[in-house]
Write an enzyme that holds these catalytic residues in place. Structure first.
Site, PDB file in Angstrom:
ATOM      1  N   TYR A  85       8.941 -21.956   0.720  1.00  0.00           N
ATOM      2  CA  TYR A  85       8.578 -20.886  -0.217  1.00  0.00           C
ATOM      3  C   TYR A  85       7.382 -20.914  -0.870  1.00  0.00           C
ATOM      4  CZ  TYR A  85       9.821 -17.575  -3.714  1.00  0.00           C
ATOM      5  OH  TYR A  85       9.856 -16.472  -4.852  1.00  0.00           O
ATOM      6  N   PHE A 137      -9.526   7.460  -0.113  1.00  0.00           N
ATOM      7  CA  PHE A 137      -8.459   6.917   0.609  1.00  0.00           C
ATOM      8  C   PHE A 137      -7.007   7.301   0.166  1.00  0.00           C
ATOM      9  CE2 PHE A 137      -5.508   4.641   3.263  1.00  0.00           C
ATOM     10  CZ  PHE A 137      -5.513   5.309   4.305  1.00  0.00           C
ATOM     11  N   THR A 138      -6.174   7.843   0.862  1.00  0.00           N
ATOM     12  CA  THR A 138      -4.950   8.336   0.206  1.00  0.00           C
ATOM     13  C   THR A 138      -4.344   7.411  -0.700  1.00  0.00           C
ATOM     14  OG1 THR A 138      -3.932   7.587   2.382  1.00  0.00           O
ATOM     15  CG2 THR A 138      -4.460  10.006   2.134  1.00  0.00           C
ATOM     16  N   ASP A 228     -13.191  -2.072  -0.623  1.00  0.00           N
ATOM     17  CA  ASP A 228     -12.032  -2.041   0.199  1.00  0.00           C
ATOM     18  C   ASP A 228     -12.580  -2.545   1.539  1.00  0.00           C
ATOM     19  OD1 ASP A 228     -10.258  -1.303   2.282  1.00  0.00           O
ATOM     20  OD2 ASP A 228      -9.800   0.799   1.283  1.00  0.00           O
ATOM     21  N   LYS A 271      -5.884  -3.936   9.958  1.00  0.00           N
ATOM     22  CA  LYS A 271      -6.873  -3.384  10.885  1.00  0.00           C
ATOM     23  C   LYS A 271      -7.943  -4.275  11.175  1.00  0.00           C
ATOM     24  CE  LYS A 271      -5.749   0.399   8.204  1.00  0.00           C
ATOM     25  NZ  LYS A 271      -4.445   0.331   7.110  1.00  0.00           N
ATOM     26  N   ARG A 395      -6.004  14.699   9.192  1.00  0.00           N
ATOM     27  CA  ARG A 395      -6.853  14.390   7.860  1.00  0.00           C
ATOM     28  C   ARG A 395      -7.579  15.465   7.510  1.00  0.00           C
ATOM     29  NH1 ARG A 395      -4.218  10.788   6.005  1.00  0.00           N
ATOM     30  NH2 ARG A 395      -4.430   8.704   6.617  1.00  0.00           N
ATOM     31  N   PHE A 462       1.417  13.977   3.745  1.00  0.00           N
ATOM     32  CA  PHE A 462       1.417  14.184   5.069  1.00  0.00           C
ATOM     33  C   PHE A 462       2.402  13.110   6.006  1.00  0.00           C
ATOM     34  CE2 PHE A 462      -0.734  10.011   5.472  1.00  0.00           C
ATOM     35  CZ  PHE A 462      -1.048   9.836   4.119  1.00  0.00           C
TER      36      PHE A 462
HETATM   37  C1  LIG Z   1      -9.379   2.242   4.139  1.00  0.00           C
HETATM   38  C2  LIG Z   1      -7.921   1.970   3.805  1.00  0.00           C
HETATM   39  N1  LIG Z   1      -7.712   1.498   2.686  1.00  0.00           N
HETATM   40  C3  LIG Z   1      -6.595   0.883   2.423  1.00  0.00           C
HETATM   41  C4  LIG Z   1      -5.559   1.284   3.324  1.00  0.00           C
HETATM   42  C5  LIG Z   1      -4.024   0.827   3.096  1.00  0.00           C
HETATM   43  O1  LIG Z   1      -3.640  -0.285   3.765  1.00  0.00           O
HETATM   44  P1  LIG Z   1      -2.207  -0.288   4.236  1.00  0.00           P
HETATM   45  O2  LIG Z   1      -1.686   0.736   4.903  1.00  0.00           O
HETATM   46  O3  LIG Z   1      -1.963  -1.691   5.013  1.00  0.00           O
HETATM   47  O4  LIG Z   1      -1.151  -0.502   3.115  1.00  0.00           O
HETATM   48  C6  LIG Z   1      -5.770   1.916   4.601  1.00  0.00           C
HETATM   49  C7  LIG Z   1      -4.686   2.212   5.654  1.00  0.00           C
HETATM   50  O5  LIG Z   1      -4.772   3.098   6.662  1.00  0.00           O
HETATM   51  C8  LIG Z   1      -7.177   2.215   4.767  1.00  0.00           C
HETATM   52  O6  LIG Z   1      -7.261   2.788   5.963  1.00  0.00           O
END
Ligand SMILES: Cc1ncc(COP(=O)(O)O)c(C=O)c1O
Length: 472
Positions: A85, A137-138, A228, A271, A395, A462
């Site tokens: 843990y 980013f979303t 990021d 990624k 997108r 989406f």
């Molecule tokens: C540029 C970017 N930041 C953050 C994220 C969010 O990461 P996660 O999908 O692991 O939550 C993504 C996911 O596609 C991304 O492409």
């Protein structure tokens, strides 16, 4: 029958071919479907590729997120999971890898990228503050907004032009950022949110010169600069290729130098880091780290596992080292580029120059007869699936969502369909099949009808929205 002399991939483009720096030890068999089966599956999924079952998909280019093929060494590492843990040895391996390759001092593991985005947004944003960034980013923007922040796009204008060949379309326009600071005051800026290779702009990179300039500006105004780092290794490749003075520098050195200009980073390890699940947050400031380390316990898990199993952290530590090898990144981006070159040669409109992780089809140019509210990019994704079982994603207007204040749709300049290439998963022959399928739907584009949204969820619509064919 006569035919031209066959050419290898490299010869087609007047150069020597590259090949992957790995061989295949295990395969996953794929199911081929008929058009009737795909028609049924797509209707059941409400024309949303996120709602398809993966068993109904032949080549899955939905995302490069968590779809990586892990190496034999990563799989071996999974067997070395220390599932304690607290204080798992795998956490310390992860911390060591991050310090070595990214250079940050303090590390908080999270279950994936958005877990890290949530924590940094909650800690670093005060309600009403601005968060300038290079496009959005979303999930990143949503977490910033949920924390009370106001996102402001300060990316260079080139990023919004799918035909601009600017080598660093991910750069922040320093003039726009300065104007915002002047207008709102430095105290009103929570931090600068910089993403390495901008996903929504087509995987476009940020230059080293840009991050240096941002560092200087942030220092002048005592503003933090957070990165990021999700596709920062891919960003390092473009710096090596395009920026003066970096051609001979290893990817690992470029990555570390870039991160060195920032105050911390969040990461979707699904990624670049070559794993199927995982994320992290890393900072240099002890006080900030203490806050993050405390908050992670509430939302993710103890600070030495953050929602991950020990084995996940081990695979990530190994993946980080593999991801910065020059041969890996060259073949990864080489494969994406190969697909892009085929489509470009055939006159199919895609975002140029080709970015690091995906080909983005320019759906507005593909279907000029469709209005944006008829969801051209969503339509294109549906047509591609119907033609060949290839799964892509929208997108464009569906991803952009609505303005929280006015309730209106955002109408983004870019209306794109993303063909995202998972790392180390598909072969060149798969890329040929994809290219031919895109060509087939391009050739019949004139008769294609758009879609209307018939179900719209409140958040990140989406993912779960449903559509119907117009005039059906
Ligand atoms: C540029 C970017 N930041 C953050 C994220 C969010 O990461 P996660 O999908 O692991 O939550 C993504 C996911 O596609 C991304 O492409």
């Amino acid at each position: 029958m006569t035919h031209d002399t066959p050419k290898t991939m490299g010869q087609q483009f007047g150069r020597r071919s590259w090949a992957e720096p790995w061989k295949i030890k295990m395969v996953e068999r794929l199911r081929m479907t008929t058009r009737e089966e795909r028609q049924r599956a797509l209707s059941e999924a409400g024309f949303n590729t996120f709602l398809l079952r993966s068993d109904d998909v032949y080549i899955d280019l939905l995302t490069d997120s968590g779809t990586n093929a892990m190496s034999d060494e990563q799989w071996a590492g999974m067997m070395l999971g220390d599932e304690a843990y607290a204080g798992s040895r795998n956490f310390y391996h992860l911390e060591e890898a991050l310090r070595k390759y990214y250079g940050y001092k303090y590390v908080v593991p999270t279950h994936q990228g958005r877990g890290a985005e949530h924590l940094i947004s909650q800690v670093a944003i005060k309600a009403g503050q601005y968060v300038p960034g290079n496009m959005y980013f979303t999930t990143t923007r949503l977490h910033q907004e949920l924390a009370g922040g106001i996102f402001v796009d300060v990316i260079v204008d080139h990023a919004h032009d799918p035909d601009s060949l600017h080598p660093f379309k991910g750069n922040i326009d320093v003039g726009k950022l300065e104007a915002l600071i002047k207008r709102e005051s430095a105290a009103q800026i929570a931090y600068v949110s910089l993403a390495g290779t901008v996903n929504m702009a087509g995987g476009q990179p940020v230059s080293m010169a840009n991050v240096k300039e941002l560092r200087a500006l942030c220092d002048k105004h005592a503003i933090k600069l957070y990165l990021d780092a999700t596709r920062m290794v891919e960003n390092a490749f473009f710096i090596q290729e395009r920026e003066e003075g970096y051609a001979k520098k290893p990817i690992a050195d470029i990555l570390k130098e870039f991160c060195g200009y920032t105050d911390g980073a969040w990461m979707s390890a699904k990624k670049d880091n070559l794993v199927n699940i995982g994320g992290w947050l890393a900072v240099n400031d002890w006080t900030l780290f203490e806050e993050l380390r405390n908050l992670v316990v509430v939302y993710e898990g103890l600070h030495t596992y953050g929602g991950l199993a020990g084995r996940d952290m081990e695979a990530m530590a190994i993946g980080i080292a593999e991801s910065v090898e020059d041969a890996h990144i060259r073949s990864r981006i080489g494969q994406v580029r190969y697909l892009g070159e085929l489509l470009t040669d055939w006159g199919i409109p895609i975002v140029q120059p080709v970015g690091g992780h995906a080909i983005f089809l320019n759906a507005k140019a593909f279907y000029p007869q469709l209005k944006q509210i008829e969801f051209p990019a969503q339509t294109l994704a549906a047509e591609l699936y119907l033609d060949s079982g290839i799964r892509s994603m929208e997108r464009g207007i569906a991803s952009a969502g609505r303005d929280a204040k006015t309730g209106d749709h955002y109408y983004p300049k870019l209306e794109l369909t993303r063909l995202t290439i998972p790392r180390r998963v598909y072969t060149q022959a798969h890329m040929d099949v994809v290219a031919e399928s895109v060509k087939a739907i391009f050739d019949m584009r004139g008769t294609t009808r758009g879609l209307k949204m018939i179900y719209e969820p409140k958040y990140l619509r989406f993912f779960q929205a449903r559509f119907e064919r117009l005039g059906a």
